[in-house]
Design a protein around this motif. Structure first.
Motif, PDB file in Angstrom:
ATOM      1  N   GLY A 110      49.084  12.789   4.841  1.00 27.03           N
ATOM      2  CA  GLY A 110      49.205  12.034   6.086  1.00 27.03           C
ATOM      3  C   GLY A 110      47.922  11.356   6.496  1.00 27.03           C
ATOM      4  N   TYR A 111      46.771  11.958   6.280  1.00 26.22           N
ATOM      5  CA  TYR A 111      45.532  11.347   6.720  1.00 26.22           C
ATOM      6  C   TYR A 111      44.651  10.922   5.546  1.00 26.22           C
ATOM      7  N   GLY A 112      45.183  10.810   4.373  1.00 23.68           N
ATOM      8  CA  GLY A 112      44.403  10.402   3.221  1.00 23.68           C
ATOM      9  C   GLY A 112      44.027  11.591   2.374  1.00 23.68           C
ATOM     10  N   GLY A 113      43.125  11.365   1.420  1.00 21.69           N
ATOM     11  CA  GLY A 113      42.740  12.422   0.503  1.00 21.69           C
ATOM     12  C   GLY A 113      41.771  13.400   1.135  1.00 21.69           C
ATOM     13  N   GLY A 114      41.557  14.542   0.464  1.00 22.45           N
ATOM     14  CA  GLY A 114      40.547  15.500   0.890  1.00 22.45           C
ATOM     15  C   GLY A 114      41.043  16.615   1.761  1.00 22.45           C
ATOM     16  N   GLY A 115      42.295  16.625   2.151  1.00 22.04           N
ATOM     17  CA  GLY A 115      42.807  17.679   3.018  1.00 22.04           C
ATOM     18  C   GLY A 115      43.026  18.971   2.262  1.00 22.04           C
ATOM     19  N   LEU A 116      42.815  20.102   2.942  1.00 20.01           N
ATOM     20  CA  LEU A 116      43.033  21.399   2.321  1.00 20.01           C
ATOM     21  C   LEU A 116      44.503  21.754   2.250  1.00 20.01           C
ATOM     22  N   LEU A 117      45.309  21.201   3.172  1.00 18.49           N
ATOM     23  CA  LEU A 117      46.732  21.504   3.236  1.00 18.49           C
ATOM     24  C   LEU A 117      47.525  20.218   3.335  1.00 18.49           C
ATOM     25  N   SER A 118      48.744  20.253   2.809  1.00 20.69           N
ATOM     26  CA  SER A 118      49.660  19.132   2.939  1.00 20.69           C
ATOM     27  C   SER A 118      51.070  19.690   3.059  1.00 20.69           C
ATOM     28  N   LEU A 119      52.019  18.806   3.233  1.00 26.83           N
ATOM     29  CA  LEU A 119      53.407  19.245   3.350  1.00 26.83           C
ATOM     30  C   LEU A 119      53.893  19.933   2.080  1.00 26.83           C
ATOM     31  N   SER A 120      53.247  19.649   0.946  1.00 25.89           N
ATOM     32  CA  SER A 120      53.658  20.273  -0.309  1.00 25.89           C
ATOM     33  C   SER A 120      52.952  21.606  -0.567  1.00 25.89           C
ATOM     34  N   SER A 121      52.035  21.983   0.323  1.00 29.52           N
ATOM     35  CA  SER A 121      51.302  23.241   0.141  1.00 29.52           C
ATOM     36  C   SER A 121      52.223  24.434   0.362  1.00 29.52           C
ATOM     37  N   PRO A 122      52.113  25.461  -0.470  1.00 28.21           N
ATOM     38  CA  PRO A 122      52.896  26.677  -0.231  1.00 28.21           C
ATOM     39  C   PRO A 122      52.471  27.349   1.069  1.00 28.21           C
ATOM     40  N   PHE A 123      53.401  28.056   1.696  1.00 30.85           N
ATOM     41  CA  PHE A 123      53.088  28.779   2.930  1.00 30.85           C
ATOM     42  C   PHE A 123      51.939  29.761   2.697  1.00 30.85           C
ATOM     43  N   GLY A 124      51.863  30.319   1.480  1.00 30.36           N
ATOM     44  CA  GLY A 124      50.792  31.258   1.176  1.00 30.36           C
ATOM     45  C   GLY A 124      49.412  30.643   1.301  1.00 30.36           C
ATOM     46  N   ASP A 125      49.287  29.332   1.010  1.00 24.37           N
ATOM     47  CA  ASP A 125      47.994  28.661   1.171  1.00 24.37           C
ATOM     48  C   ASP A 125      47.598  28.610   2.641  1.00 24.37           C
ATOM     49  N   LEU A 126      48.564  28.311   3.502  1.00 27.85           N
ATOM     50  CA  LEU A 126      48.298  28.318   4.938  1.00 27.85           C
ATOM     51  C   LEU A 126      47.868  29.714   5.377  1.00 27.85           C
ATOM     52  N   ALA A 127      48.572  30.730   4.895  1.00 27.56           N
ATOM     53  CA  ALA A 127      48.246  32.104   5.272  1.00 27.56           C
ATOM     54  C   ALA A 127      46.816  32.456   4.877  1.00 27.56           C
TER      55      ALA A 127
END
Length: 421
Positions: free
Chosen positions: A63-80
């Motif tokens: 959504g905001y370009g490259g370099g983000g640690l999380l995206s909509l395709s990130s597994p929930f475990g990454d957020l955790a």
């Protein structure tokens, strides 16, 4: 100004498909949240496959370009994992952090582990909360609070466009839940703890009455169990009106360091001076009489080696006492003493005053503004607790009333935020 209308942020333009001879390439321009248009491409062996592939890529844009640690395709475990790393640097107690970690590991993560962040719909969160509510209201509320913090973290990192908790149903507190002990139950436990392991045929050393006395002080002061176990002679003051206890520490259990006395209570508001009902004050005086002047900073309630009593041992012994009292299966724990006192005070002097006594809110006039903060301690709560819970001729009128919504909220705070059995 004429020309082609600007592509809205978060949307894409026309998808162009090119036949490469045996393979197909699809491409379009996507406008990210930083306002820039970027090409998105996908290739596949068929027209249908390439259309599906590019739509998947568009749906998973950070959504905001490259370099983000999380995206909509990130597994929930990454957020955790990232949220746990952020939790480590937050200015909250280690006990609260442990509770969050346990709730995430045991309840939240097992349900959402197979989802990506883009798949966290309101409907799926609703299903989870309903399953938690089927176990208990308290567990559902804990899980909802945890998810709220995690989704807020994801929003701050632009990983999700909206909070999936929005639109979920309110958690309805079940009716007719037993919140405090009755006076009959109080007296049954009193008798059982006094007689615990004193009959014939008991193996090992006989109890010295420490657990009995701890229970009496818990009942009389409505302190947290850890606060009672942390009391020292230096924390006790005798005034013309009666005994005053200064709560300025608590006993805590940590996975890495074990059980020890912490030199500050759970919160700033928990650091308070409270009047002690006479029946509990007598117990404390008897214990103080057994200590020497050089033991002013030794905990009043300690084991035979002079170490702090552990919360684990207190709970274990209390379970045996409850069983002896014939009250097994009701879920009564040492925390119920705090519930019982809170109920009496809420009905007798009001919910706000009860909360202050319990250490949930800061006092109206802060002690730091006074040279002599002990000049006046309102004895009303102690008088009310003594009249309602004393061993001889107690008055059970306040415990016999119906629970109001305000009382429910106060008691929920005891259950949800304190984390002590």
């Amino acid at each position: 100004m004429s020309g082609r209308p600007r592509t809205s942020i978060g949307t894409f333009g026309e998808i162009r498909i090119v036949d490469l001879g045996g393979r197909y390439r699809a491409e379009t321009r996507y406008r990210d949240l930083d306002g820039r248009l970027r090409k998105v491409r996908a290739t596949a062996r068929s027209m249908r496959a390439v259309q599906s592939s590019i739509k998947d890529r568009l749906a998973s844009r950070v959504g905001y370009g490259g370099g983000g640690l999380l995206s909509l395709s990130s597994p929930f475990g990454d957020l955790a994992q990232l949220w746990l790393e952020d939790l480590e640097v937050r200015d909250i107690s280690e006990g609260t952090k442990e509770n969050y970690r346990d709730d995430l590991r045991l309840h939240v993560l097992p349900f959402f582990a197979s989802y990506t962040l883009g798949e966290l719909s309101t409907g799926r969160v609703e299903v989870f909360l309903k399953s938690e509510l089927a176990v208990s209201y308290s567990r559902a509320k804990h899980s909802k609070t945890l998810l709220s913090m995690m989704f807020a973290f994801a929003l701050r990192h632009d990983a999700i466009p909206r909070n999936p908790l929005e639109g979920t149903s309110d958690l309805i507190r079940p009716k007719h839940v037993v919140q405090a002990m009755t006076l009959v139950q109080v007296q049954q436990i009193r008798a059982a703890v006094a007689a615990w392991r004193t009959g014939p045929g008991v193996l090992g050393p006989r109890p010295d009455g420490t657990v009995r006395d701890v229970c009496e002080v818990l009942l009389g002061t409505s302190m947290r169990p850890g606060e009672v176990l942390a009391l020292r002679p230096v924390d006790i003051t005798e005034t013309r009106q009666g005994m005053v206890a200064h709560i300025q520490g608590t006993v805590v259990e940590r996975k890495k360091t074990g059980c020890h006395r912490q030199d500050h209570p759970k919160t700033d508001a928990s650091n308070r001076r409270i009047p002690v009902p006479e029946f509990a004050a007598r117990v404390i005086r008897e214990r103080l009489a057994q200590l020497t002047p050089d033991q002013s900073e030794v905990t009043i309630f300690h084991n035979r080696y002079g170490k702090v009593l552990t919360l684990h041992n207190l709970r274990r012994t209390f379970r045996e006492v409850v069983k002896d009292a014939g009250l097994e299966g009701l879920g009564i724990t040492p925390r119920w003493y705090r519930r019982t006192g809170a109920t009496i005070l809420a009905r007798g002097i009001g919910v706000d005053a009860a909360a202050t006594y319990l250490g949930h809110t800061s006092t109206v006039i802060t002690e730091k503004h006074y040279i002599q903060p002990d000049a006046f301690i309102d004895q009303t709560p102690a008088i009310m607790l003594d009249r309602s819970l004393r061993p001889v001729d107690p008055d059970g009128t306040l415990l016999a009333g119906r629970v109001s919504d305000e009382e429910d909220d106060l008691l929920d705070t005891i259950d949800e935020a304190e984390g002590e059995g």
